[in-house]
Design a protein around this motif. Structure first.
Motif, short mmCIF file in Angstrom:
data_model
loop_
_atom_site.label_atom_id
_atom_site.label_comp_id
_atom_site.label_asym_id
_atom_site.label_seq_id
_atom_site.Cartn_x
_atom_site.Cartn_y
_atom_site.Cartn_z
N PHE A 1 0.88 -1.00 0.04
CA PHE A 1 -0.08 0.12 -0.11
C PHE A 1 0.79 1.35 0.13
N ASN A 2 0.57 2.13 -0.90
CA ASN A 2 1.30 3.38 -0.98
C ASN A 2 0.59 4.71 -0.96
N LYS A 3 0.74 5.61 -0.05
CA LYS A 3 0.18 6.75 -0.21
C LYS A 3 1.12 7.84 -0.59
N LYS A 4 0.99 8.48 -1.48
CA LYS A 4 1.61 9.81 -1.93
C LYS A 4 0.63 11.15 -1.64
N SER A 5 1.35 12.09 -1.22
CA SER A 5 0.69 13.28 -1.11
C SER A 5 1.53 14.43 -1.38
N ILE A 6 0.85 15.49 -1.88
CA ILE A 6 1.78 16.81 -2.14
C ILE A 6 0.61 17.87 -1.67
N PHE B 1 0.72 22.28 -1.08
CA PHE B 1 1.48 23.68 -0.87
C PHE B 1 0.15 24.69 -1.24
N ASP B 2 0.29 25.88 -0.86
CA ASP B 2 -0.47 26.93 -0.87
C ASP B 2 -1.59 26.82 -2.13
N GLY B 3 -2.61 26.43 -1.84
CA GLY B 3 -3.81 26.30 -2.91
C GLY B 3 -3.88 25.02 -3.33
N CYS B 4 -3.03 23.92 -3.05
CA CYS B 4 -3.17 23.00 -3.81
C CYS B 4 -3.02 21.33 -2.58
N HIS B 5 -3.74 20.66 -2.81
CA HIS B 5 -3.58 19.45 -1.86
C HIS B 5 -4.07 18.23 -2.57
N GLN B 6 -3.16 17.23 -3.04
CA GLN B 6 -3.45 16.04 -3.81
C GLN B 6 -3.02 15.09 -3.04
N ARG B 7 -3.69 13.89 -2.86
CA ARG B 7 -3.56 12.65 -2.35
C ARG B 7 -3.69 11.33 -3.19
N ASP B 8 -2.79 10.34 -3.39
CA ASP B 8 -2.74 9.32 -4.27
C ASP B 8 -2.77 8.12 -3.39
N TYR B 9 -3.51 6.98 -3.34
CA TYR B 9 -3.48 5.94 -2.73
C TYR B 9 -3.48 4.72 -3.82
N GLN B 10 -2.72 3.76 -3.58
CA GLN B 10 -2.36 2.58 -4.47
C GLN B 10 -2.15 1.44 -3.55
N LEU B 11 -3.12 0.39 -3.97
CA LEU B 11 -2.91 -0.73 -3.37
C LEU B 11 -2.38 -1.75 -4.41
N THR B 12 -1.25 -2.33 -4.44
CA THR B 12 -0.45 -3.31 -5.44
C THR B 12 -0.46 -4.68 -4.98
N PHE B 13 -1.03 -5.59 -5.84
CA PHE B 13 -0.90 -7.02 -5.52
C PHE B 13 -0.27 -7.53 -6.53
N HIS B 14 1.00 -8.43 -6.09
CA HIS B 14 1.70 -9.18 -7.12
C HIS B 14 1.58 -10.98 -6.75
N GLN B 15 1.42 -11.60 -7.59
CA GLN B 15 1.06 -13.15 -7.28
C GLN B 15 1.79 -13.80 -8.42
N GLU B 16 2.83 -14.53 -7.95
CA GLU B 16 3.61 -15.61 -9.01
C GLU B 16 2.69 -17.06 -8.97
N PHE B 17 2.76 -17.43 -10.43
CA PHE B 17 2.16 -18.90 -10.47
C PHE B 17 3.19 -19.40 -11.30
N ILE C 1 -5.19 -1.19 -7.46
CA ILE C 1 -6.58 -0.33 -7.10
C ILE C 1 -5.86 0.95 -6.80
N GLY C 2 -6.62 1.83 -7.52
CA GLY C 2 -5.95 3.31 -6.87
C GLY C 2 -7.09 4.37 -6.65
N TYR C 3 -6.83 5.25 -6.21
CA TYR C 3 -7.86 6.45 -5.86
C TYR C 3 -6.98 7.84 -5.47
N VAL C 4 -7.27 8.65 -6.51
CA VAL C 4 -6.75 9.95 -6.22
C VAL C 4 -7.58 11.08 -5.96
N LYS C 5 -7.38 11.93 -5.06
CA LYS C 5 -8.20 13.06 -4.70
C LYS C 5 -7.42 14.39 -4.68
#
Length: 166
Positions: free
Chosen positions: A19-24, A26-42, A52-56
């Motif tokens: 799970f990764n959360k990125k955020s930026i 500054f004055d007048g701007c706020h952005q959050r990016d959430y990413q859930l990554t799943f890796h499976q080997e067969f 799965i991602g969500y950006v606000k």
């Protein structure tokens, strides 16, 4: 974080969940990016990456404020041809992006369905690779009120990316 750790322990050892959360901000701007990554080997040669991602985001500039939200998911099965080359065929679904303005407009931007064919060439180690991807995305308006020049558009791309993880 406790839920993520429990889920990781419940998965097979060949699976990786992150799970990764990125955020930026500054004055007048706020952005959050959430990413859930799943890796499976067969086995040794086949694996699947899903995400799965969500950006606000929020912009605040006096009387001109806006908020936007975007959701997407992706799946990319990949086949290892040999130690240095792998091929993948994937699908990315981006749901309608919602854009709200301080003027009262609530706009649903078109959703997209994207297919991609990817070739990954590992360099000196697994931490460096070059990826060449061909993709085709169809942007489709879901609302009859959206006249996106006939309700849809197609975007075709060739991307070449160099990745180095430290």
């Amino acid at each position: 974080m406790q839920t993520l750790n429990w889920l990781k322990q419940s998965l097979p050892q060949s699976a990786d969940l992150e799970f990764n959360k990125k955020s930026i901000k500054f004055d007048g701007c706020h952005q959050r990016d959430y990413q859930l990554t799943f890796h499976q080997e067969f086995g040794e040669d086949i694996y699947v990456d899903t995400q799965i991602g969500y950006v606000k985001g929020e912009l605040s500039w006096g009387a001109h404020n806006q908020k936007t939200t975007t959701r997407q998911w992706a799946i990319l099965p990949r086949y290892r041809v040999n130690h240095q080359i792998s091929l993948g065929l994937g699908y990315v679904k981006q749901m309608d992006t919602n854009l709200e303005t301080s003027q009262g407009a609530d706009i649903q931007l078109p959703a997209s369905d994207q297919w991609l064919l990817s070739s990954r060439f590992t360099l000196d180690s697994d931490h460096q690779y070059v990826e060449v991807a061909l993709s085709k995305a169809l942007w489709q308006a879901n609302d009859a009120a959206q006249t996106w020049l006939g309700q849809g558009r197609t975007d075709k791309q060739i991307n070449i990316v160099y990745v180095a993880n430290f």
